[in-house]
Design a protein around this motif. Sequence first.
Motif, PDB file in Angstrom:
ATOM      1  N   GLY A 113      14.777  38.323 -27.675  1.00  0.00           N
ATOM      2  CA  GLY A 113      15.152  36.946 -27.952  1.00  0.00           C
ATOM      3  C   GLY A 113      14.648  36.463 -29.301  1.00  0.00           C
ATOM      4  N   GLU A 114      15.068  35.238 -29.643  1.00  0.00           N
ATOM      5  CA  GLU A 114      14.740  34.668 -30.945  1.00  0.00           C
ATOM      6  C   GLU A 114      13.288  34.237 -31.052  1.00  0.00           C
ATOM      7  OE1 GLU A 114      17.432  31.502 -31.610  1.00  0.00           O
ATOM      8  OE2 GLU A 114      19.210  32.785 -31.733  1.00  0.00           O
ATOM      9  N   ASP A 115      12.625  34.004 -29.911  1.00  0.00           N
ATOM     10  CA  ASP A 115      11.248  33.529 -29.936  1.00  0.00           C
ATOM     11  C   ASP A 115      10.303  34.606 -29.425  1.00  0.00           C
ATOM     12  OD1 ASP A 115       9.418  31.553 -30.594  1.00  0.00           O
ATOM     13  OD2 ASP A 115       9.332  30.771 -28.554  1.00  0.00           O
ATOM     14  N   SER A 116      10.555  35.837 -29.828  1.00  0.00           N
ATOM     15  CA  SER A 116       9.753  36.970 -29.378  1.00  0.00           C
ATOM     16  C   SER A 116       8.379  36.959 -30.038  1.00  0.00           C
ATOM     17  CB  SER A 116      10.465  38.277 -29.723  1.00  0.00           C
ATOM     18  OG  SER A 116      10.520  38.436 -31.138  1.00  0.00           O
ATOM     19  N   LEU A 117       7.520  37.849 -29.575  1.00  0.00           N
ATOM     20  CA  LEU A 117       6.185  37.951 -30.161  1.00  0.00           C
ATOM     21  C   LEU A 117       6.271  38.330 -31.633  1.00  0.00           C
ATOM     22  CD1 LEU A 117       3.128  37.899 -29.852  1.00  0.00           C
ATOM     23  CD2 LEU A 117       3.222  40.276 -29.075  1.00  0.00           C
ATOM     24  N   ARG A 118       7.161  39.272 -31.982  1.00  0.00           N
ATOM     25  CA  ARG A 118       7.284  39.664 -33.389  1.00  0.00           C
ATOM     26  C   ARG A 118       7.770  38.485 -34.235  1.00  0.00           C
ATOM     27  NH1 ARG A 118      10.316  45.097 -34.923  1.00  0.00           N
ATOM     28  NH2 ARG A 118      12.068  44.068 -33.890  1.00  0.00           N
ATOM     29  N   ALA A 119       8.719  37.696 -33.702  1.00  0.00           N
ATOM     30  CA  ALA A 119       9.205  36.539 -34.454  1.00  0.00           C
ATOM     31  C   ALA A 119       8.085  35.532 -34.688  1.00  0.00           C
ATOM     32  CB  ALA A 119      10.365  35.881 -33.709  1.00  0.00           C
ATOM     33  N   ARG A 120       7.250  35.333 -33.683  1.00  0.00           N
ATOM     34  CA  ARG A 120       6.134  34.392 -33.848  1.00  0.00           C
ATOM     35  C   ARG A 120       5.120  34.909 -34.864  1.00  0.00           C
ATOM     36  NH1 ARG A 120       4.816  31.599 -27.994  1.00  0.00           N
ATOM     37  NH2 ARG A 120       6.965  31.468 -27.254  1.00  0.00           N
ATOM     38  N   LEU A 121       4.849  36.223 -34.830  1.00  0.00           N
ATOM     39  CA  LEU A 121       3.925  36.791 -35.812  1.00  0.00           C
ATOM     40  C   LEU A 121       4.525  36.738 -37.215  1.00  0.00           C
ATOM     41  CD1 LEU A 121       2.610  39.799 -33.699  1.00  0.00           C
ATOM     42  CD2 LEU A 121       1.251  37.848 -34.503  1.00  0.00           C
ATOM     43  N   ASP A 122       5.828  36.935 -37.319  1.00  0.00           N
ATOM     44  CA  ASP A 122       6.483  36.801 -38.630  1.00  0.00           C
ATOM     45  C   ASP A 122       6.289  35.383 -39.177  1.00  0.00           C
ATOM     46  OD1 ASP A 122       7.373  39.399 -38.651  1.00  0.00           O
ATOM     47  OD2 ASP A 122       9.404  38.930 -37.945  1.00  0.00           O
TER      48      ASP A 122
END
Length: 644
Positions: free
Chosen positions: A543-552
């Motif tokens: 999804g758009e609010d994944s852990l990687r997206a948050r870390l990015d």
Amino acid sequence: MEFRSSTISREDEGQRREPAARNRAKSIEISDPEETVGVTLEFRILGPLEVRMKGRTLTIGGPRQRAVLSALLLSANQVVSFDSLIEKVWNGQPPSTARTQVAICIAALRKAFRTAGWDRETIVTATPGYMLTLSGHSLDSVRFERLVADSVRLAAGRRTAEAAEALRDALALWRGPALGGVYAPFAETEAARLDEQRMLTIEQQMALRLQLGEHQAVLGELQALVSACPLRDRLRHYLMLAQYRSGRRAEALTTFRDGMRHSVEEIGLELGTELQELHNAILRDDVPEPAGPAIAVADTSKQNCAPEQLPECDAYFVGRSREQWLLDDALLVQTTQNSSSIAHITGSPGIGKTGLAVNWAHRSAHRFPDGQLFADLRQHEPLDVLHQFLRSLGAEGPLPTDLAEAAERYRSALEGRRLLVVLDHASSYAQVRPLLPGNGQCRVLITGRATLDELLQNPGLLRLRIGPLTDDESREMLAGVLRDTRAEESPETTRHLVRLCGNTPLALRAAGARLLTKQHWRVHDLVRRLERQADRLAELSIGEDSLRARLDRSLGELDPAAAVAYTGLSRLDGPDFCAASASEALEMDQRDAEDLIETLVDAQLLEVVGRGHWGEMRYRWQELVRLHALACRPAQTCGAHLAV
């Protein structure tokens, strides 16, 4: 609680009183489109979900169909999108056929209405989804709200007996716990909201009946209510008043002592100031007359208009008992200070800050009778949030366009109220400052990775940094997402999986989602994939609010020097390191390295784990954060020394 007292409705009583409610509505010139002769379909959610037509109950299909109907009824006369229905029915874990299944449910509902004899379209297709129109039909929750509003108007006109009768009619619509038979998290959340409205209405009715001098008549009902809801201070307040005015002074004092003991044993808090003042007044035989401020109608109408903006609880929330106890201690204890008590929850991306805040807020909502306000500060500017809050608090007409003026009006609107304000994803003190109440009765719960050091000026501040879940809590969350036995088949493999997820709630939910979409996988199959470090974040990013997206996003918010340090420190061996090792890896002076490390600590990307044998400060990566930093290193290495 059980629906036994006459205050809490029975179906036949609701039918018997309905004509009186219509006549009274006309007497105060209230127009109700449902109260017309042509009502055909009767929708009921104040109890088990029902649809009735001409006195008989229609058959509604299985759990999914009931969930779709409930979602449409809760947003009656409004378009509900396909995506929203899918989210509600499958709670964020839809199958690939979800859109088709929703369409099948809609078709089945339309057929049920036609079979019963209603040949016009009640559920209409409206881009981007569907809308259930109540034109010509009735919905008991809408009638309930209008009867309560009638009561407020009648009470304001000093027509107390009629106001109490309107509330009696409103409560007669209830047949049991709201939305019974609908098994979905969104329905449970909405049912809790509706049930709280019922309890507030009961409290309003008790206040009015005490004003009418019905002290002895309400004793039995109040005793049953207090027994079922021992932590509702207002009900205990009314019971003590009724007992005292019925000549039962000793019983009133016993009711206070029982409440104090129960409150201390259950939540570790003494009873509120109002109850203690009433207790002292009873001891002095100096209790106000029935029209006194303790049961003023203005107070009850304010409760009825209380905003309830909390989002749905996380259906898979587990653990955090210590943190919730600390929040109780910081935000529920009565204080004498003029400023509001504030709790600030911080932690690394995906660690569950919002989940903890929302879960605690729902659990404690009854302690804030004037309402709960919520804002996601990632999506809205402070002025927009102030406008939203002011409208929710009853403001009418044009609102100030100047931030300072809007904040002043907001604080004035909160004067004398006891509300909970939840500010999610705060990134700076400038965002938060205009939204802080100005009185000591309100409480504020803030989440976010920013340190917000300016909050330290508030003497009532609790700063709570949360870490990963325990292994047991992580396994419980994973099992809850899976809803099957795979997590229990090999406990050791499951334990390995939760550790590969860093015991981080967002990663655990992603792992559960991966297994849900791959029904033929065992836990071991996912573990094998996650053991490849290079692929782990990709496997756990959904999804758009994944852990990687948050870390990015976290990396993007760092200044260039701190971003280089973030990627450069990931080259160190092992998760723990000291400033001396960091200065070597970054090829810079140790003091400069310490400054950059502290910047990463403030951004919740590194943890402080204490001091080593020689007294040097030691820091630690969470493994998933370190893997993200490693993956970002090639893009950041170029020009590193120049950036530093």
